[in-house]
Design an enzyme around this catalytic site. Sequence first.
Site, PDB file in Angstrom:
ATOM      1  N   ASP A 280       0.831  -1.212   0.000  1.00 23.60           N
ATOM      2  CA  ASP A 280       0.000   0.000   0.000  1.00 23.60           C
ATOM      3  C   ASP A 280       0.864   1.260   0.000  1.00 23.60           C
ATOM      4  O   ASP A 280       2.003   1.250   0.485  1.00 23.60           O
ATOM      5  CB  ASP A 280      -0.920  -0.025   1.239  1.00 23.60           C
ATOM      6  CG  ASP A 280      -2.090   0.934   1.084  1.00 23.60           C
ATOM      7  OD1 ASP A 280      -2.363   1.399  -0.046  1.00 23.60           O
ATOM      8  OD2 ASP A 280      -2.729   1.229   2.106  1.00 23.60           O
TER       9      ASP A 280
ATOM     10  N   ASN B  77       1.231   3.439  -2.884  1.00 24.17           N
ATOM     11  CA  ASN B  77       1.734   3.881  -4.189  1.00 24.17           C
ATOM     12  C   ASN B  77       1.201   5.267  -4.548  1.00 24.17           C
ATOM     13  O   ASN B  77       1.935   6.106  -5.083  1.00 24.17           O
ATOM     14  CB  ASN B  77       1.295   2.912  -5.302  1.00 24.17           C
ATOM     15  CG  ASN B  77       1.891   1.539  -5.150  1.00 24.17           C
ATOM     16  OD1 ASN B  77       2.794   1.328  -4.337  1.00 24.17           O
ATOM     17  ND2 ASN B  77       1.401   0.576  -5.916  1.00 24.17           N
ATOM     18  N   GLY B  78      -0.081   5.492  -4.264  1.00 21.70           N
ATOM     19  CA  GLY B  78      -0.704   6.778  -4.596  1.00 21.70           C
ATOM     20  C   GLY B  78      -0.069   7.912  -3.803  1.00 21.70           C
ATOM     21  O   GLY B  78       0.259   8.971  -4.346  1.00 21.70           O
TER      22      GLY B  78
ATOM     23  N   TRP C 278       2.880   7.938  -2.457  1.00 21.22           N
ATOM     24  CA  TRP C 278       4.269   8.098  -2.920  1.00 21.22           C
ATOM     25  C   TRP C 278       4.306   9.044  -4.121  1.00 21.22           C
ATOM     26  O   TRP C 278       5.141   9.947  -4.196  1.00 21.22           O
ATOM     27  CB  TRP C 278       4.843   6.731  -3.287  1.00 21.22           C
ATOM     28  CG  TRP C 278       6.286   6.751  -3.698  1.00 21.22           C
ATOM     29  CD1 TRP C 278       7.367   6.536  -2.890  1.00 21.22           C
ATOM     30  CD2 TRP C 278       6.805   6.998  -5.017  1.00 21.22           C
ATOM     31  NE1 TRP C 278       8.532   6.636  -3.620  1.00 21.22           N
ATOM     32  CE2 TRP C 278       8.206   6.923  -4.922  1.00 21.22           C
ATOM     33  CE3 TRP C 278       6.217   7.270  -6.247  1.00 21.22           C
ATOM     34  CZ2 TRP C 278       9.045   7.109  -6.024  1.00 21.22           C
ATOM     35  CZ3 TRP C 278       7.042   7.467  -7.359  1.00 21.22           C
ATOM     36  CH2 TRP C 278       8.447   7.389  -7.230  1.00 21.22           C
TER      37      TRP C 278
ATOM     38  N   HIS D 220       2.301   3.364  -8.990  1.00 24.40           N
ATOM     39  CA  HIS D 220       2.091   1.926  -9.221  1.00 24.40           C
ATOM     40  C   HIS D 220       3.266   1.331  -9.996  1.00 24.40           C
ATOM     41  O   HIS D 220       3.681   0.204  -9.735  1.00 24.40           O
ATOM     42  CB  HIS D 220       0.783   1.691  -9.983  1.00 24.40           C
ATOM     43  CG  HIS D 220      -0.439   2.106  -9.214  1.00 24.40           C
ATOM     44  ND1 HIS D 220      -0.624   1.803  -7.877  1.00 24.40           N
ATOM     45  CD2 HIS D 220      -1.544   2.818  -9.578  1.00 24.40           C
ATOM     46  CE1 HIS D 220      -1.784   2.298  -7.468  1.00 24.40           C
ATOM     47  NE2 HIS D 220      -2.360   2.933  -8.479  1.00 24.40           N
TER      48      HIS D 220
ATOM     49  N   GLU E   6     -12.185  -5.003  -4.268  1.00 23.41           N
ATOM     50  CA  GLU E   6     -12.776  -3.667  -4.061  1.00 23.41           C
ATOM     51  C   GLU E   6     -12.095  -2.588  -4.913  1.00 23.41           C
ATOM     52  O   GLU E   6     -12.644  -1.497  -5.073  1.00 23.41           O
ATOM     53  CB  GLU E   6     -12.672  -3.261  -2.581  1.00 23.41           C
ATOM     54  CG  GLU E   6     -13.639  -4.004  -1.665  1.00 23.41           C
ATOM     55  CD  GLU E   6     -13.283  -5.466  -1.473  1.00 23.41           C
ATOM     56  OE1 GLU E   6     -12.075  -5.795  -1.425  1.00 23.41           O
ATOM     57  OE2 GLU E   6     -14.210  -6.295  -1.406  1.00 23.41           O
ATOM     58  N   ASN E   7     -10.922  -2.881  -5.442  1.00 26.22           N
ATOM     59  CA  ASN E   7     -10.201  -1.853  -6.214  1.00 26.22           C
ATOM     60  C   ASN E   7     -10.886  -1.505  -7.543  1.00 26.22           C
ATOM     61  O   ASN E   7     -10.577  -0.481  -8.155  1.00 26.22           O
ATOM     62  CB  ASN E   7      -8.739  -2.256  -6.466  1.00 26.22           C
ATOM     63  CG  ASN E   7      -7.858  -2.155  -5.230  1.00 26.22           C
ATOM     64  OD1 ASN E   7      -6.918  -2.928  -5.055  1.00 26.22           O
ATOM     65  ND2 ASN E   7      -8.134  -1.194  -4.346  1.00 26.22           N
ATOM     66  N   TRP E   8     -11.878  -2.316  -7.968  1.00 23.64           N
ATOM     67  CA  TRP E   8     -12.666  -1.965  -9.166  1.00 23.64           C
ATOM     68  C   TRP E   8     -13.434  -0.665  -8.944  1.00 23.64           C
ATOM     69  O   TRP E   8     -13.905  -0.056  -9.904  1.00 23.64           O
ATOM     70  CB  TRP E   8     -13.667  -3.075  -9.505  1.00 23.64           C
ATOM     71  CG  TRP E   8     -13.026  -4.401  -9.846  1.00 23.64           C
ATOM     72  CD1 TRP E   8     -12.985  -5.505  -9.045  1.00 23.64           C
ATOM     73  CD2 TRP E   8     -12.370  -4.775 -11.066  1.00 23.64           C
ATOM     74  NE1 TRP E   8     -12.325  -6.534  -9.678  1.00 23.64           N
ATOM     75  CE2 TRP E   8     -11.944  -6.121 -10.924  1.00 23.64           C
ATOM     76  CE3 TRP E   8     -12.091  -4.104 -12.261  1.00 23.64           C
ATOM     77  CZ2 TRP E   8     -11.257  -6.802 -11.927  1.00 23.64           C
ATOM     78  CZ3 TRP E   8     -11.403  -4.792 -13.264  1.00 23.64           C
ATOM     79  CH2 TRP E   8     -11.000  -6.121 -13.097  1.00 23.64           C
TER      80      TRP E   8
ATOM     81  N   ARG F 185     -12.286   2.078  -8.060  1.00 26.26           N
ATOM     82  CA  ARG F 185     -11.457   3.252  -8.387  1.00 26.26           C
ATOM     83  C   ARG F 185     -11.839   3.801  -9.761  1.00 26.26           C
ATOM     84  O   ARG F 185     -12.496   3.111 -10.541  1.00 26.26           O
ATOM     85  CB  ARG F 185      -9.978   2.856  -8.353  1.00 26.26           C
ATOM     86  CG  ARG F 185      -9.555   2.475  -6.943  1.00 26.26           C
ATOM     87  CD  ARG F 185      -8.074   2.255  -6.823  1.00 26.26           C
ATOM     88  NE  ARG F 185      -7.748   1.930  -5.449  1.00 26.26           N
ATOM     89  CZ  ARG F 185      -6.545   2.050  -4.903  1.00 26.26           C
ATOM     90  NH1 ARG F 185      -5.530   2.469  -5.643  1.00 26.26           N
ATOM     91  NH2 ARG F 185      -6.349   1.742  -3.647  1.00 26.26           N
TER      92      ARG F 185
ATOM     93  N   GLU G 140       1.541 -13.391  12.087  1.00 21.01           N
ATOM     94  CA  GLU G 140       2.056 -12.234  12.827  1.00 21.01           C
ATOM     95  C   GLU G 140       1.930 -11.002  11.924  1.00 21.01           C
ATOM     96  O   GLU G 140       2.208 -11.076  10.727  1.00 21.01           O
ATOM     97  CB  GLU G 140       3.533 -12.458  13.193  1.00 21.01           C
ATOM     98  CG  GLU G 140       3.758 -13.613  14.144  1.00 21.01           C
ATOM     99  CD  GLU G 140       3.108 -13.398  15.514  1.00 21.01           C
ATOM    100  OE1 GLU G 140       3.090 -12.239  15.987  1.00 21.01           O
ATOM    101  OE2 GLU G 140       2.617 -14.389  16.095  1.00 21.01           O
TER     102      GLU G 140
HETATM  103  C1  IPE Z   1      -5.327  -2.897  -0.352  1.00 15.91           C
HETATM  104  O1  IPE Z   1      -5.009  -1.543  -0.438  1.00 15.91           O
HETATM  105  C2  IPE Z   1      -5.285  -3.538  -1.700  1.00 15.91           C
HETATM  106  C3  IPE Z   1      -3.964  -3.613  -2.316  1.00 15.91           C
HETATM  107  C4  IPE Z   1      -2.837  -3.237  -1.792  1.00 15.91           C
HETATM  108  C5  IPE Z   1      -3.958  -4.188  -3.641  1.00 15.91           C
HETATM  109  P1  IPE Z   1      -6.142  -0.418  -0.568  1.00 15.91           P
HETATM  110  O2  IPE Z   1      -5.439   0.877  -0.654  1.00 15.91           O
HETATM  111  O3  IPE Z   1      -7.089  -0.766  -1.654  1.00 15.91           O
HETATM  112  O4  IPE Z   1      -6.918  -0.582   0.826  1.00 15.91           O
HETATM  113  P2  IPE Z   1      -7.891   0.435   1.563  1.00 15.91           P
HETATM  114  O5  IPE Z   1      -8.919   0.868   0.567  1.00 15.91           O
HETATM  115  O6  IPE Z   1      -7.047   1.595   2.032  1.00 15.91           O
HETATM  116  O7  IPE Z   1      -8.446  -0.338   2.711  1.00 15.91           O
HETATM  117  C1  IPE Z   2      -1.653   0.246  -3.337  1.00 15.26           C
HETATM  118  O1  IPE Z   2      -1.426   1.615  -3.400  1.00 15.26           O
HETATM  119  C2  IPE Z   2      -1.831  -0.361  -4.706  1.00 15.26           C
HETATM  120  C3  IPE Z   2      -3.214  -0.746  -5.020  1.00 15.26           C
HETATM  121  C4  IPE Z   2      -4.204  -0.733  -4.184  1.00 15.26           C
HETATM  122  C5  IPE Z   2      -3.481  -1.199  -6.364  1.00 15.26           C
HETATM  123  P1  IPE Z   2      -2.614   2.654  -3.341  1.00 15.26           P
HETATM  124  O2  IPE Z   2      -3.015   3.007  -4.735  1.00 15.26           O
HETATM  125  O3  IPE Z   2      -3.733   2.161  -2.505  1.00 15.26           O
HETATM  126  O4  IPE Z   2      -1.894   3.886  -2.642  1.00 15.26           O
HETATM  127  P2  IPE Z   2      -2.530   4.922  -1.617  1.00 15.26           P
HETATM  128  O5  IPE Z   2      -3.166   4.153  -0.523  1.00 15.26           O
HETATM  129  O6  IPE Z   2      -3.530   5.722  -2.407  1.00 15.26           O
HETATM  130  O7  IPE Z   2      -1.374   5.731  -1.159  1.00 15.26           O
HETATM  131 MG    MG Z   3      -4.152   2.379  -0.541  1.00 21.95          MG
END
Ligand code: IPE
Ligand code: IPE
Ligand code: MG
Length: 241
Positions: A15, A17-18, A20, A32, A62-64, A66, A202
Amino acid sequence: METNIIPQHIAVIMDGNGRWARRRGLPRLEGHRRGYKALKNFVIDAAELNVKVVTAYAFSSENWRRPEAEVSGLMQLIRFAAKAELEYMKKEGVKIITSGRFNELPQALQDQFNEDYEATKHNDRITLNIAVNYGGRNEIIDAVKQAARLAAEGKLAPEDIDEKCLSGFMYHPELPDPDLLIRTAGEMRVSNFLMWETAYSELFVTDTLWPDFCMDDLRAAIDSFQNRTRKFGEVVDEDLK
Ligand code: IPE
Ligand code: IPE
Ligand code: MG
């Protein structure tokens, strides 16, 4: 008590990437992109330390939700990475498998993952399990459906449904449960990852954003793991002192 036990299976919620990217004024997709490079290094670092399985959360069920541009960008990136890194992974002894609702993925991505699997299935240095279109609840639902189907056909008695039986219907029953679950970017939640398999994992949460995660962070996670006492519900010697 400190041990020198190396976790056999590490699961990682990659988690941040956004965040960063945002900190650098870059588009989220650039985060990403850097994230996939971090995963490549992570797998090799883990193999160096004798870890046998890495399950990496690449795209959740759940990422769909986005924006469509980010979703399609991620699908393209995952396919690109699965193609571009195949030779390297093959050479490094990495076996590539996936977890998730595979047949809902774009056809080209399914084809690429099938090619990766065929080309690496005899590798045994480390297994990289990429969780894509993965949801922990979906995995349990899919397992229960299989059990119900067999029960309806008279091939499974409901009384025989126990932990071992249901474990056998999960996406990869051949893998040991994760010993260690790492989440980057500081969020204290599991976000529907490996709900069944992490019952006794853990947990290690670090503020490091995923694209910055490196060998030092992995060592810190393993060091923390080695200072835990895993009890599995029992009373151990040190509780009685
Ligand atoms: C979890 O991260 C899914 C992945 C890392 C692929 P998210 O960024 O989607 O999780 P939430 O929405 O903050 O719980
Ligand atoms: C995790 O990074 C990667 C995926 C969920 C695909 P995010 O995209 O969730 O990054 P943040 O949480 O917005 O920083
Ligand atoms: Mg995230």
